[in-house]
Design a protein around this motif. Structure first.
Motif, short mmCIF file in Angstrom:
data_model
loop_
_atom_site.label_atom_id
_atom_site.label_comp_id
_atom_site.label_asym_id
_atom_site.label_seq_id
_atom_site.Cartn_x
_atom_site.Cartn_y
_atom_site.Cartn_z
N UNK A 1 -13.97 -69.22 -24.08
CA UNK A 1 -15.63 -69.20 -23.82
C UNK A 1 -15.72 -68.63 -22.58
N UNK A 2 -14.88 -69.40 -21.45
CA UNK A 2 -15.45 -69.12 -20.03
C UNK A 2 -15.00 -67.73 -19.74
N UNK A 3 -14.03 -67.10 -20.20
CA UNK A 3 -13.66 -65.92 -20.16
C UNK A 3 -14.69 -64.72 -20.67
N UNK A 4 -15.31 -65.05 -21.90
CA UNK A 4 -16.25 -64.33 -22.47
C UNK A 4 -17.54 -64.35 -21.44
N UNK A 5 -17.80 -65.48 -20.77
CA UNK A 5 -18.96 -65.55 -20.18
C UNK A 5 -18.87 -64.62 -19.04
N UNK A 6 -17.70 -64.33 -18.54
CA UNK A 6 -17.66 -63.51 -17.25
C UNK A 6 -17.45 -61.85 -17.74
N UNK A 7 -17.16 -61.70 -18.85
CA UNK A 7 -16.92 -60.16 -19.26
C UNK A 7 -17.94 -59.60 -20.28
N UNK A 8 -18.56 -60.44 -21.17
CA UNK A 8 -19.43 -59.91 -22.22
C UNK A 8 -20.78 -59.53 -22.02
N UNK A 9 -21.50 -60.47 -21.10
CA UNK A 9 -23.19 -60.45 -21.02
C UNK A 9 -23.36 -59.06 -20.74
N UNK A 10 -23.87 -58.43 -21.46
CA UNK A 10 -24.51 -56.96 -21.30
C UNK A 10 -23.81 -55.86 -21.38
N UNK A 11 -22.47 -56.01 -21.57
CA UNK A 11 -21.32 -54.88 -21.63
C UNK A 11 -21.16 -54.60 -23.11
N UNK A 12 -21.52 -53.30 -23.47
CA UNK A 12 -21.25 -53.18 -24.90
C UNK A 12 -20.01 -52.87 -25.63
N UNK A 13 -18.82 -52.65 -24.78
CA UNK A 13 -17.55 -52.86 -25.18
C UNK A 13 -16.92 -53.89 -25.22
N UNK A 14 -17.57 -55.27 -25.06
CA UNK A 14 -17.19 -56.56 -25.30
C UNK A 14 -17.89 -57.27 -26.26
N UNK A 15 -17.11 -57.71 -27.18
CA UNK A 15 -17.90 -58.57 -28.36
C UNK A 15 -18.79 -59.86 -27.57
N UNK B 1 -9.91 -39.72 -28.96
CA UNK B 1 -10.21 -39.55 -27.48
C UNK B 1 -11.38 -40.48 -26.95
N UNK B 2 -12.45 -40.19 -27.99
CA UNK B 2 -13.84 -41.18 -27.77
C UNK B 2 -13.51 -42.89 -28.01
N UNK B 3 -12.71 -43.18 -28.91
CA UNK B 3 -12.54 -44.46 -29.28
C UNK B 3 -11.64 -45.00 -27.75
N UNK B 4 -10.48 -44.27 -27.68
CA UNK B 4 -9.60 -44.81 -26.57
C UNK B 4 -10.57 -44.80 -25.10
N UNK B 5 -11.36 -43.78 -25.01
CA UNK B 5 -12.23 -44.14 -23.58
C UNK B 5 -12.80 -45.30 -23.58
N UNK B 6 -13.40 -45.54 -24.88
CA UNK B 6 -14.32 -46.70 -24.38
C UNK B 6 -13.40 -48.08 -24.53
N UNK B 7 -12.23 -48.14 -25.13
CA UNK B 7 -11.24 -49.02 -24.76
C UNK B 7 -10.84 -49.30 -23.44
N UNK B 8 -10.61 -48.02 -22.83
CA UNK B 8 -10.23 -48.11 -21.44
C UNK B 8 -11.45 -48.68 -20.51
N UNK B 9 -12.73 -48.30 -20.83
CA UNK B 9 -13.85 -48.69 -20.18
C UNK B 9 -13.86 -50.49 -20.23
N UNK B 10 -13.65 -50.96 -21.45
CA UNK B 10 -13.76 -52.12 -21.60
C UNK B 10 -12.46 -53.16 -20.69
#
Length: 327
Positions: free
Chosen positions: A91-105, A146-155
């Motif tokens: 939960x602590x890690x999700x708090x650091x990365x998920x807020x407002x970023x569409x590539x993270x649940x 290509x599109x899916x992998x690009x998004x994974x790299x962004x995340x």
């Protein structure tokens, strides 16, 4: 989750409305009302060592969500949220990365009970994990891969910029929104903080572990991540894992690449100018077949050219000597 569907080109998240977990205002760890009063539980989506995940519907507005239940006794690591609340490290890690970023649940809220930790997560109405997405099609065409992998790299790049190491990147932990084409990284249950020194304890899925763990019993976070990303990319376009079940993971494995892949600079599978981490990664507009070979040859420490010496080194080597993908 949902059955196979057509991947469309539109991008952007479909976020269920509700209380999001942000650094400024994390949700309370104590349930104010019973879950049954807030959510209608649906079918089982997955079960494993982490616990169970169920589809659910939020009764207040009908929004689809996922409810993850983790037995409290299985939570080995705890951390602290920005407001000082003690919480499981996931939960602590999700708090650091998920807020407002569409590539993270997105984690919408969480509840702490005597025997369980319960997380309420975003769930796109039509979605499928990448493992089933690939399996339903045999393999992915270059444009979709290509599109899916690009998004994974962004995340991944976003996570590392926040000091978070996922440690279990694989198709089963990448969710595809079938309505928008958005890829989302899920399940930070094996995650930890990113560090410059070597890790001497493994967490994640063994078949995605880097050779240095298999051979030496340690690994660095960034090279281990790029190794798992390479396996994911191979699965996308080849339809199978590059290592057979039971096969020892090794740098010597010869990559099989189908002839249908576009060769050279004409390939549509460059990374779209998106480096994995920073400007020095070298992963800029590289065609797929080159990217796969570069992953295979260059994602491990350069000193692995002399593997006997590498095995004798103490795992305190600075990551400055580790190449993500050399030019």
């Amino acid at each position: 989750m949902a059955g196979p569907g057509r991947l469309r080109g539109a991008r952007g998240p479909v976020l269920a409305p509700g209380r999001a977990l942000t650094a400024a205002s994390p949700p309370a760890g104590k349930a104010q009302r019973g879950l049954k009063e807030q959510y209608r539980l649906g079918s089982l989506l997955g079960r494993g060592g982490f616990g169970s995940v169920f589809a659910a519907t939020r009764l207040s507005d009908g929004a689809p969500v996922a409810i993850k239940r983790v037995p409290r006794k299985r939570v080995q690591h705890w951390g602290e949220l920005p407001d000082g609340t003690s919480a499981p490290l996931e939960i602590v890690l999700l708090a650091k990365v998920s807020a407002g970023f569409p590539g993270i649940i997105q984690l919408l809220e969480w509840c702490e009970f005597p025997n369980d930790i319960v997380m309420v997560l975003e769930r796109p109405e039509q979605c499928q994990d990448l493992q089933h997405f690939i399996r339903a099609r045999g393999f992915l065409c270059e444009e979709v891969a290509r599109e899916l992998f690009r998004q994974v790299l962004e995340a991944v790049r976003h996570c590392t910029s926040c000091g978070v190491l996922h440690r279990d990147i694989k198709p089963g932990n990448i969710l595809v929104d079938l309505a928008t084409g958005q890829a989302k990284l899920i399940d930070f249950g094996c995650g930890t903080y990113l560090q410059d020194t070597a890790y001497i304890h493994f967490a994640g899925t063994r078949s995605y572990s880097p050779p240095e763990w298999t051979h030496f019993g340690w690994y660095y976070g960034k090279p281990a991540t790029i190794w798992s990303l390479g396996i994911v990319l191979h699965q996308m376009v080849c339809g199978e894992h590059p290592f057979r079940r039971g096969q020892k993971i090794s740098w010597d494995q010869q990559l099989w690449l189908p002839q249908r892949l576009s060769p050279g600079a004409s390939s549509s599978l460059g990374t779209g100018g998106m480096p994995v981490l920073g400007d020095s990664s070298g992963l800029v507009s590289i065609p797929l077949w080159q990217l796969l070979r570069r992953w295979h040859m260059s994602c491990s420490p350069a000193l692995l050219q002399n593997r006997e010496s590498m095995g004798k080194l103490r795992p305190s080597l600075s990551t400055s000597s580790v190449a993500w993908a050399r030019e």
